[in-house]
Write a protein that holds these residues in place. Structure first.
Motif, PDB file in Angstrom:
ATOM      1  N   UNK A   1     -64.098 -36.895 164.528  1.00 46.59           N
ATOM      2  CA  UNK A   1     -65.089 -36.316 164.645  1.00 46.59           C
ATOM      3  C   UNK A   1     -65.397 -35.124 165.549  1.00 46.59           C
ATOM      4  N   UNK A   2     -64.625 -34.639 166.514  1.00 47.10           N
ATOM      5  CA  UNK A   2     -64.644 -33.558 167.192  1.00 47.10           C
ATOM      6  C   UNK A   2     -63.948 -33.618 168.362  1.00 47.10           C
ATOM      7  N   UNK A   3     -64.087 -32.673 169.665  1.00 51.05           N
ATOM      8  CA  UNK A   3     -64.062 -33.171 170.657  1.00 51.05           C
ATOM      9  C   UNK A   3     -64.540 -34.177 172.213  1.00 51.05           C
ATOM     10  N   UNK A   4     -65.744 -33.742 171.093  1.00 52.21           N
ATOM     11  CA  UNK A   4     -66.793 -35.150 171.817  1.00 52.21           C
ATOM     12  C   UNK A   4     -66.332 -36.595 172.114  1.00 52.21           C
ATOM     13  N   UNK A   5     -65.498 -36.565 170.461  1.00 53.35           N
ATOM     14  CA  UNK A   5     -64.838 -37.719 170.012  1.00 53.35           C
ATOM     15  C   UNK A   5     -63.839 -38.942 170.577  1.00 53.35           C
ATOM     16  N   UNK A   6     -63.470 -37.731 171.218  1.00 54.92           N
ATOM     17  CA  UNK A   6     -62.581 -38.220 171.922  1.00 54.92           C
ATOM     18  C   UNK A   6     -63.181 -39.063 173.427  1.00 54.92           C
ATOM     19  N   UNK A   7     -62.313 -40.582 173.482  1.00 53.80           N
ATOM     20  CA  UNK A   7     -63.238 -40.916 175.361  1.00 53.80           C
ATOM     21  C   UNK A   7     -61.926 -41.384 175.169  1.00 53.80           C
ATOM     22  N   UNK A   8     -62.931 -42.899 176.219  1.00 50.70           N
ATOM     23  CA  UNK A   8     -62.205 -44.025 176.923  1.00 50.70           C
ATOM     24  C   UNK A   8     -63.202 -44.095 175.901  1.00 50.70           C
ATOM     25  N   UNK A   9     -63.323 -46.109 175.887  1.00 51.85           N
ATOM     26  CA  UNK A   9     -63.739 -47.297 175.633  1.00 51.85           C
ATOM     27  C   UNK A   9     -63.845 -47.911 176.392  1.00 51.85           C
TER      28      UNK A   9
ATOM     29  N   UNK B   1     -64.973 -56.621 175.927  1.00 51.98           N
ATOM     30  CA  UNK B   1     -63.475 -56.389 175.410  1.00 51.98           C
ATOM     31  C   UNK B   1     -63.426 -55.010 175.068  1.00 51.98           C
ATOM     32  N   UNK B   2     -62.478 -54.274 174.862  1.00 53.85           N
ATOM     33  CA  UNK B   2     -61.777 -52.751 173.983  1.00 53.85           C
ATOM     34  C   UNK B   2     -60.668 -53.549 173.152  1.00 53.85           C
ATOM     35  N   UNK B   3     -60.508 -52.704 171.737  1.00 56.15           N
ATOM     36  CA  UNK B   3     -59.553 -53.143 170.757  1.00 56.15           C
ATOM     37  C   UNK B   3     -59.186 -51.614 170.178  1.00 56.15           C
ATOM     38  N   UNK B   4     -58.145 -52.000 169.721  1.00 55.65           N
ATOM     39  CA  UNK B   4     -57.696 -50.483 168.813  1.00 55.65           C
ATOM     40  C   UNK B   4     -57.065 -50.890 167.787  1.00 55.65           C
ATOM     41  N   UNK B   5     -56.742 -49.993 166.713  1.00 60.63           N
ATOM     42  CA  UNK B   5     -55.793 -50.594 166.428  1.00 60.63           C
ATOM     43  C   UNK B   5     -54.853 -49.414 165.442  1.00 60.63           C
ATOM     44  N   UNK B   6     -53.560 -49.801 164.804  1.00 55.79           N
ATOM     45  CA  UNK B   6     -52.933 -48.478 164.224  1.00 55.79           C
ATOM     46  C   UNK B   6     -52.032 -48.963 163.601  1.00 55.79           C
ATOM     47  N   UNK B   7     -51.128 -48.370 162.683  1.00 56.39           N
ATOM     48  CA  UNK B   7     -50.391 -48.304 161.912  1.00 56.39           C
ATOM     49  C   UNK B   7     -49.184 -47.247 161.720  1.00 56.39           C
TER      50      UNK B   7
END
Length: 195
Positions: free
Chosen positions: A69-77, A82-88
């Motif tokens: 959603x823009x540059x500000x939305x790219x950050x750490x969790x 816990x922290x979780x990510x998903x990818x394909x």
């Protein structure tokens, strides 16, 4: 005059267990056919196929909190707890999975509190990775990350090699969940195998 009586010549009698030429040819043909079927069932009768080529599927560096959603939305969790990510990995159809490489970039004062689990597709059993304090920092993080990179290379994953294009999921869990705050900046991921 003396009459000689000659023995009558009748059909030739073969000893038991011997074969005439026709019977021998038939048995030889049947044995040959049986041998061909056995070889075909084992793959010995087929034409050898071409060798598989070594290939890689890559998920490049990605921020853990990347909503797009823009540059500000790219950050750490935040890892609380816990922290979780998903990818394909799109179009990644390896016939034989040889190794998995995962690099995570994490900011945390007490890395022995963190437990990392990697899931593939719908498999319920994760691949549990060693704690960060049992590994050596290596690899690289993306631009702007202040986390430390940790790279895991796993040769025997236990994952089924088919359908490597399924969704992958990484969970980072703070098992102590005390006042130590940590951040999961991002990750990169690759599969190596034959296709």
């Amino acid at each position: 005059m003396v009459k000689l009586s000659l023995p009558r010549i009748g059909p030739m009698i073969r000893p038991k267990g011997t074969l005439n030429m026709r019977q021998f040819s038939l048995k030889l043909a049947v044995a040959g056919l049986a041998g061909s079927l056995v070889l075909a069932g084992c793959g010995g009768g087929s034409t050898p196929s071409g060798s598989l080529a070594e290939t890689s599927c890559v998920q490049p560096w990605s921020w853990a909190n990347g909503s797009g959603l823009g540059n500000q939305s790219f950050s750490a969790k935040s890892i609380t707890p816990s922290a979780e990510v998903n990818w394909t990995l799109q179009n990644c159809n390896l016939k034989q999975l040889n190794s998995v490489q995962l690099t995570v970039c994490i900011q945390h004062a007490d890395t022995n509190e963190l437990n990392l689990k990697l899931y593939r597709g719908t498999e319920l059993t994760p691949l549990t990775l060693p704690k960060l304090n049992q590994a050596s920092p290596s690899g690289s993080c993306g631009t702007g990350s202040s986390g430390t990179p940790w790279t895991y290379t796993i040769a025997n994953t236990g994952f089924n090699s088919t359908n490597t294009s399924q969704q992958w999921r990484l969970v980072i869990l703070d098992e102590t969940n005390n006042n130590t705050t940590g951040f999961f900046d991002g990750w990169s991921f690759s599969l190596k195998g034959l296709n």
